[in-house]
Design an enzyme around this catalytic site. Sequence first.
Site, PDB file in Angstrom:
ATOM      1  N   GLY A  23      33.516  30.953 -24.371  1.00  0.00           N
ATOM      2  CA  GLY A  23      33.818  30.060 -23.260  1.00  0.00           C
ATOM      3  C   GLY A  23      33.512  28.600 -23.535  1.00  0.00           C
ATOM      4  CB  SER A  24      32.089  26.791 -26.403  1.00  0.00           C
ATOM      5  OG  SER A  24      32.842  27.356 -27.453  1.00  0.00           O
ATOM      6  CE  LYS A 219      43.937  27.899 -22.167  1.00  0.00           C
ATOM      7  NZ  LYS A 219      44.037  27.902 -20.687  1.00  0.00           N
ATOM      8  CE  LYS A 221      39.308  26.746 -23.273  1.00  0.00           C
ATOM      9  NZ  LYS A 221      39.565  26.310 -21.886  1.00  0.00           N
ATOM     10  CG  ASP A 249      42.321  23.958 -21.685  1.00  0.00           C
ATOM     11  OD1 ASP A 249      42.191  22.821 -21.199  1.00  0.00           O
ATOM     12  OD2 ASP A 249      41.894  24.993 -21.138  1.00  0.00           O
ATOM     13  CD  GLU A 275      44.968  25.026 -19.396  1.00  0.00           C
ATOM     14  OE1 GLU A 275      45.744  25.714 -20.100  1.00  0.00           O
ATOM     15  OE2 GLU A 275      43.971  25.494 -18.829  1.00  0.00           O
ATOM     16  CD  GLU A 302      40.403  25.292 -16.000  1.00  0.00           C
ATOM     17  OE1 GLU A 302      41.136  25.407 -16.995  1.00  0.00           O
ATOM     18  OE2 GLU A 302      39.217  25.670 -15.974  1.00  0.00           O
ATOM     19  CG  ASP A 325      40.297  29.167 -10.381  1.00  0.00           C
ATOM     20  OD1 ASP A 325      39.939  29.298 -11.564  1.00  0.00           O
ATOM     21  OD2 ASP A 325      39.636  29.603  -9.422  1.00  0.00           O
ATOM     22  CG  HIS A 352      41.714  28.820 -14.950  1.00  0.00           C
ATOM     23  ND1 HIS A 352      40.642  29.061 -14.127  1.00  0.00           N
ATOM     24  CD2 HIS A 352      41.207  28.648 -16.194  1.00  0.00           C
ATOM     25  CE1 HIS A 352      39.527  29.016 -14.846  1.00  0.00           C
ATOM     26  NE2 HIS A 352      39.834  28.770 -16.095  1.00  0.00           N
ATOM     27  CB  ALA A 353      42.526  34.252 -15.533  1.00  0.00           C
ATOM     28  N   GLY A 354      40.007  34.075 -16.764  1.00  0.00           N
ATOM     29  CA  GLY A 354      38.819  34.101 -17.615  1.00  0.00           C
ATOM     30  C   GLY A 354      37.597  34.134 -16.734  1.00  0.00           C
TER      31      GLY A 354
END
Lengths: 455, 455
Positions: A23-24, A219, A221, A249, A275, A302, A325, A352-354
């Site tokens: 998630g970084s 995707k 980052k 993103d 994004e 999001e 979101d 958006h999810a996660g």
Amino acid sequence: MMARFTSFTTHDVRFPTSRDLDGSDAMNPDPDYSAAYVVIGTDAGDGLEGHGFAFTIGRGNDVQVAAIEALAGHVLGRDVDAALDDMGATWKSFVDDSQLRWLGPEKGVMHMAISAVVNALWDLRAKRAGLPLWDLLSRMSPEELVALVDFRYLTDALTREEALELLRRSEPGRAERRAELLRTGFPAYTTSPGWLGYSDDKLVRLAREAVADGFTQIKLKVGAHVEDDVRRLELARATVGPDVRIAVDANQRWDVGDAVEWISRLAPFDPWWVEEPTSPDDVLGHAAIRRAVAPVKIATGEHVQNRIVFKQLLQAGSLDVLQIDAARVAGVNENVAILLLAAKFGVPVCPHAGGVGLCELVQHLSMFDFVAVAGTREDRVVEYVDHLHEHFVDPVVVERGAYRAPTTPGFSAQILPRTLRHFAFPDGAEWTAATAATDTAAVPITTAPGRQVPA
Amino acid sequence: MMARFTSFTTHDVRFPTSRDLDGSDAMNPDPDYSAAYVVIGTDAGDGLEGHGFAFTIGRGNDVQVAAIEALAGHVLGRDVDAALDDMGATWKSFVDDSQLRWLGPEKGVMHMAISAVVNALWDLRAKRAGLPLWDLLSRMSPEELVALVDFRYLTDALTREEALELLRRSEPGRAERRAELLRTGFPAYTTSPGWLGYSDDKLVRLAREAVADGFTQIKLKVGAHVEDDVRRLELARATVGPDVRIAVDANQRWDVGDAVEWISRLAPFDPWWVEEPTSPDDVLGHAAIRRAVAPVKIATGEHVQNRIVFKQLLQAGSLDVLQIDAARVAGVNENVAILLLAAKFGVPVCPHAGGVGLCELVQHLSMFDFVAVAGTREDRVVEYVDHLHEHFVDPVVVERGAYRAPTTPGFSAQILPRTLRHFAFPDGAEWTAATAATDTAAVPITTAPGRQVPA
């Protein structure tokens, strides 16, 4: 006998995700994925509860819990049928509390708290109807759907009558699309390869696995260091080939000028969308960036606070892809408004999810969008991150790059009791034991006590 | 010896203002004016503390307090001199906490909490310097001032270099304007006559008194019923004559189309500005309204969440009058950014005040604007409401329609200990005794315990 809401219990649940840099990204280097969680019970005697939550990334989850608790007085003691049958009025009773409204208005902590409570009520309503939420919404008439929406501040872009007309136009194909959805699911893309903290090797390996698993979009980052981004995007492109879409993103890292420059460096590797190039509040900034980098697509949403900002993003031509979101705007009702706005402007919605449970929630909204609003899955994908689903009673199922349509009644929002207990902050075993095992499978299932707000 | 921050104490203070409909408007019919209050202490041995607060209108003040407490870890134990000497970096340490940022970003409850803490630190810094805040800021060099500002997301409208240039241009006249300010104060306008809950008689009486007291501008609340608004505005105009300015304030009640219609009904009575015609989030909506009703002036800002939205309101030509609030955006630093933006676009800043202590705070910012930024008081007025000032250690003084420049060191933010105790919610005497007298003068002065966050 009239049933009433009789319990309102909150949980501060945090997962130590920062330990592995899952998630970084460029803005959020060390998130501890968390949920400010609420369970709403009744005296109906049917054993059904509504579950909902706001997603946060660690510190401040307690503030979010406090905000949810501030809404308890609007729920406890209320007639269950009346509240659930008129979710439009129920939504307004939260959003229009004039004293609480001052804390936003309609944004940030207080709005996310409303999201948690509204979504919990929808979870309960869907369970009582014996339907998954997407299907419950998809069976509602155009009149019932527009009654969910607060058109205040929207009428210069979308009136109730336009929304009705739009829903009526897509009504005839609903049954066919429902069947198609149950057969083939809803397209997913995966962010799992792309976290900023991952090594190049891990990125390549996970990108290769994503393609093997049937994903046609991944995707990455970006946004911390441009040379790193160019190298990683080039690597990813070489790994997946020209036909797999690669979104990038930036998580709000850039000013307008930076964004234009940076995106020009990434453009040769054919990013599918860029994004959150800048602040989610910057409607005009997104529009300026989009004009400057066309035909590269711009996506955001999001962190967009409410329907009013989404309205403007559409009016100003700020985006090619709209990313709702499930738990930042004020729950299902406001997301129905946003889906209608997107349909009016012809912009695809790719949620958006996660996080914690965001996949579980938002799949329902995209499926409803397909069946009853937009009427198409073309260029629509729901984000998927393979992470923390094991903590849910009804976790998402993603196969061959598609979300399988849930069939269990409810909003898929329910976290396992053992998880609520083990990851409770700061008193759960995960947080008290410095050397606690993170394997929750070993934790016995028990009822989670939570903090019950007095009726 | 290095001094450190050693205490961080919060108070939930609420005044039962809804009993008399003071502060009632079209969106906020029954506010209980409240402060989520923080006191920051050090071990410097000088007896000085920093006081700050967020203003709310009742329910949810506890949520706001929880958000302030979430920042204690960024304050306690820190080097006092280092933190106060580099308030730009200190501000960023709050705003850029990546986990807390998720709760906004930069908006709502969490951002208002940062405001309270940042303003408390400025209060302390000004006390240590022996200067009222306006004077402290007005003595800082252009370089020191721009170092307070986070230019992230602003550079497409205002760069650091442009801000520097702007401050340098107004530097030569500072001493003269400072002397002028100390001699004649800063113009005020009064909202006291105009609350929506007041009868016509009370409106007329208070409007007449306002003119007699030397005010050249008053304000009326509108937006609930157009016929009432027309009658009240006509009455007020007849009472004050053609030369006193009458602003009207709709408190976000209208959609774009409604606003245009409603304002056309009010225009014959020559409103000086129309405030908050629609959602504070609606940059494009304000621009559309302003174009449609010109030359009637449009004002907004008290609920604008941050500098990024103010930037866009200026870029889009959405307003004629920019209304900062001292405690909604992230404190002094962000308001310096907004004053600079307004100066760049040539839009006068006329702050929102009233509430609890907002007059006390924001007068400093307008005085600084006059001395060191805009360099003029023309068409600039600070809102004044004659309400709750008796609870402050250093209350505002408004004479002949002007704020007298404070000379006591600090930010005038400090509430009396007896008030903190008596109006503590829910355990203060005001709230526990159903028949408690509201006369705080009878309450003995004692130290207020508050809730001390453990170091």
